[in-house]
Design an enzyme around this catalytic site. Structure first.
Site, PDB file in Angstrom:
ATOM      1  N   SER A  15       0.845  -1.187   0.000  1.00  0.00           N
ATOM      2  CA  SER A  15       0.000   0.000   0.000  1.00  0.00           C
ATOM      3  C   SER A  15       0.890   1.249   0.000  1.00  0.00           C
ATOM      4  CB  SER A  15      -0.952  -0.031   1.191  1.00  0.00           C
ATOM      5  OG  SER A  15      -1.983   0.908   1.034  1.00  0.00           O
ATOM      6  N   ASP A  27      -8.710  -5.210  -5.887  1.00  0.00           N
ATOM      7  CA  ASP A  27      -8.242  -4.039  -5.154  1.00  0.00           C
ATOM      8  C   ASP A  27      -8.815  -2.795  -5.807  1.00  0.00           C
ATOM      9  OD1 ASP A  27      -6.972  -2.093  -3.727  1.00  0.00           O
ATOM     10  OD2 ASP A  27      -4.936  -2.809  -4.104  1.00  0.00           O
ATOM     11  N   HIS A  87      -7.137  -5.657  -1.581  1.00  0.00           N
ATOM     12  CA  HIS A  87      -5.909  -4.971  -1.171  1.00  0.00           C
ATOM     13  C   HIS A  87      -5.042  -5.889  -0.309  1.00  0.00           C
ATOM     14  CE1 HIS A  87      -3.781  -1.193  -1.125  1.00  0.00           C
ATOM     15  NE2 HIS A  87      -3.769  -1.090   0.186  1.00  0.00           N
TER      16      HIS A  87
END
Length: 728
Positions: free
Chosen positions: A562, A645, A677
């Site tokens: 991320s 995601d 994600h």
């Protein structure tokens, strides 16, 4: 006999039991929890509901029946949910004196979850469930969806999709009713419960609670007089705003279909998110968490207390100071009330520790300037309950970097004196782990921007076989968020100990922007994504070079997800990237402009100072864009990006991989079409760990844990792998 594993591998991590927080009964004699275990031999998961005797520590199986979940105390009995045929939910009641004596108290005609119960009087228990509602307010069951001949979706407003799902007209809602016990049949020792008709508490309000994409029981609570909940404000678009409101719904009779309208609590200057409403035990007071800034999801959570629910205007912030900084510079995540309603027990991150704090609630809002005092000194508390309705002691559920789950009790009058009575791994020993593997370092980093320095904290995790006279490769793990932090807690994703047991010295820094080190440190990352955090990481590497001589920096790798993936892409375009033999970017940001395809637009708008079409902030989007520096990329890189995601769409990962390939850099691309994600499925997670470890280990001289080809993964090799394509 305790069995100890030979090595802590991905298979051991993922197949180890996982258990929920323990919930004690009113008498404090027993506690309920769930435990799940995955088997790579049978490729299946076993789920259990368990009962532990808090005196003898004896554990009893309540049920291991498939599709059961969420155990609750129903007076002296146990209530749990079971997924039934055709999408229905069965409410199962078990007799604690004879666990084989079970019956179905009710069948709800749709999926429900996150039950909360409140005893009204003996034999009468109010209950609130979470379930989807159709636009007309009726209970939604996907099995009843009409057949469609087109897959088209048409939207007139955002959000179009959220986290890993497309937004539909159906919304989360709160449904309440009453469980009432009947007189026992002549052949029964006690009567059976039945459920009244469920009422949609939010019908006709346009409110949605719990709030997606992570709805849960921390968004509402129940008392004998009503329901408290938080919901997104209806006057603003949730894609661009974090604004939530607190509501109180008074209910004079949980068994009737009618109720009053929810009443909103509005506090000037508190325009941000809200969460965690909790009633005092007698239902007369409420506390909840509220942020001041709209659009900033990592703003400080402030404790708001309403001393009297009949006077909602009495809501006031605890620990408030005139300068706005407040006396306690930590951001709570949750709390509970003491039995007497005089104390709040608060969980908050503090320098990598998920601490439990004690806060004595003053009699009047004007006295709310006291500061919470810490009760725990290590690990991370995930659940806290009064041990019983009369005991001052608390039952804690916690984890640490070396212990997946441990239950303990504490007397709040004696801080830090935990009595641990159940550890899932015997304090890590059954996994071959020890708390001695974990330590902390602090190093000075230059202020960026500005002059002077600030201290940065990092966890260091060593192999269980560590010897200071030996030399080890480095794995630098960069956390996501960016307003997040590495903590002394267990995880089946990005577990630092797993990398350490491969043979790495693992360093987990909490650079500028991290939480738990004061709100100013968290806020400093705004308009500074590739600035201060990057120089903090440079300072971290410099500290390792001078103070950790057992680390071989010629064998260093860096990994991040991320925001951590953003930093990997950023580093590869800057000098720090040259200090690593290989990089791993999981679901990271490649192009700042492509964040316009993300779901929650308030996030980049806040962190970059505004939207990119605003001339005043366009430069921030450009300045911190990793894609501007791909001409400098030189370090081999593994890219992981998943198709579900919607926070950072898969085009980010594909773009990074395309650049790596065209530049002729050694690189790989891993994707899971059914993951978001995060990689959550055990089989997929096993592949993820195998690919990642095979990749980084190959650059530092460590053996591969398990070859990817052994796991049935589709391997696609091109004819020009790793070479620049000829121009056409």
């Amino acid at each position: 006999m305790t069995i100890r594993v030979e090595k802590f591998t991905p298979e051991v991590l993922l197949s180890s039991p996982r258990r929920s927080p323990a919930i004690p009964n009113a008498a404090g004699t027993h506690a309920l929890y769930t435990q799940s275990t995955y088997s790579f031999e049978s490729h299946s998961k076993t789920k259990e509901i368990r009962l532990i005797n808090l005196d003898s520590r004896q554990i009893t199986l309540v049920t291991n029946e498939n599709k059961t979940s969420e155990p609750h105390w129903l007076e002296d009995d146990i209530l749990y949910l079971k997924e039934g045929e055709k999408g229905v939910t069965e409410l199962i009641v078990a007799n604690t004196e004879d666990l084989s004596n079970i019956y179905t108290a009710a069948t709800v005609p749709g999926p429900v979850s996150d039950a909360k119960l409140k005893i009204l009087q003996k034999g009468e228990v109010a209950v609130v469930f979470v379930a989807k509602a159709r636009p007309d307010g009726t209970l939604y069951n996907p099995i009843n969806d009409p057949k469609k001949y087109s897959t088209g979706r048409l939207y007139d407003t955002v959000m179009v999709r959220h986290w890993d799902k497309y937004v539909t007209p159906n919304r989360n809602s709160l449904w309440y009713g009453v469980l009432t016990i009947a007189k026992p049949h002549i052949t029964e020792s006690k009567g059976r419960y039945s459920l009244s008709t469920l009422v949609n508490a939010l019908k006709g309000t346009q409110l949605e609670s719990p709030i997606p994409p992570f709805p849960g029981p921390d968004h509402f609570d129940i008392s004998n007089m009503g329901i408290a909940f938080v919901a997104k404000a209806t006057d603003v678009n949730p894609a661009y705003n974090t604004k939530c409101n607190f509501y109180y719904l008074a209910i004079s009779n949980f068994g009737t279909m009618s109720h009053s309208s929810p009443r909103i609590v509005e506090m000037r200057g508190y325009e941000g998110a809200a969460s965690s409403p909790v009633f005092s035990p007698n239902g007369t007071s409420i506390a909840f968490l509220k942020m001041r800034k709209n659009g900033y999801e990592a703003d400080k959570n402030r404790v708001i207390i309403i001393p009297d629910v009949s006077e909602l205007s009495t809501a006031a912030e605890a620990m408030k100071s005139s300068d706005g900084k407040d006396g306690w510079d930590r951001s709570p995540s949750s709390f509970i009330w003491s039995n007497d309603g005089q104390t709040l027990y608060i969980i908050a991150d503090d320098e990598g520790i998920g601490r439990l704090y004690k806060f004595d609630v003053p009699a009047t809002p004007l006295g709310m300037i006291k500061i919470p005092s810490p009760l725990t000194s290590f690990g991370s508390v995930s659940g806290v309950y009064p041990l019983s309705t009369v005991s001052p002691r608390l039952l804690l559920s916690s984890s640490s970097l070396t212990d997946p789950s441990f239950f303990s009790t504490i007397d709040p009058s004696v801080p830090f004196a935990l009595t641990t009575f159940s550890s899932l791994s015997r304090s890590g020993s059954t996994l071959g782990l020890s708390v001695s593997q974990v330590s902390s370092i602090h190093f000075a980093a230059p202020n960026n921007p500005g002059t002077g320095t600030h201290l940065v904290h990092a966890f260091v995790v060593r192999p269980s076989s560590f010897s200071p006279s030996s030399s080890y490769p480095l794995a630098l793990l960069i956390h996501g968020g960016p307003q997040s932090a590495w903590g002394d807690s267990w995880s089946t994703r990005w577990n630092p100990v797993l990398f350490a047991e491969q043979g790495y010295i693992v360093v987990c820094p909490n650079p500028t922007g991290s939480t738990g080190y004061g709100q100013a440190f968290t806020d400093e990352i705004q308009n500074n994504w590739g600035g201060a955090p990057y120089t903090d990481l440079e300072a971290c590497m410099a500290h390792i070079a001078t103070d950790m001589l057992y680390v071989d920096l010629t064998r260093a790798v860096a990994l991040g997800a991320s925001y951590g993936g953003y930093m990997i892409n950023w580093m590869n375009g800057h000098p720090l990237g040259r200090k690593f033999q290989a990089l791993v970017c999981h679901d990271g940001v490649f192009s700042m402009t492509n964040q316009l395809s993300s779901d929650e637009q308030y996030f980049p708008n806040h962190d970059l100072g505004g939207a990119p079409f605003d001339n005043k902030t366009q430069s921030n989007w450009d300045r911190w864009d990793p894609s501007r520096f791909v001409g400098n990329w030189e370090t081999p890189q593994l890219v992981v990006h998943n198709e579900l995601d919607y926070r950072l769409p898969i085009s980010e990962g594909l773009a990074a991989f395309n650049v790596l390939q065209e530049r002729g850099l050694k690189s790989r691309f891993l994707t899971f079409p059914d993951e978001n994600h995060w990689v959550l499925g055990e089989e997929n997670s096993r592949v993820w760990h195998s690919v990642v470890l095979e990749w980084v280990n190959s650059f530092v001289g460590l053996p591969a844990e398990k070859r990817v080809g052994e796991l049935g993964v589709d391997l696609v090799y091109g004819s020009r792998e790793g070479k620049r394509m000829e121009q056409r």
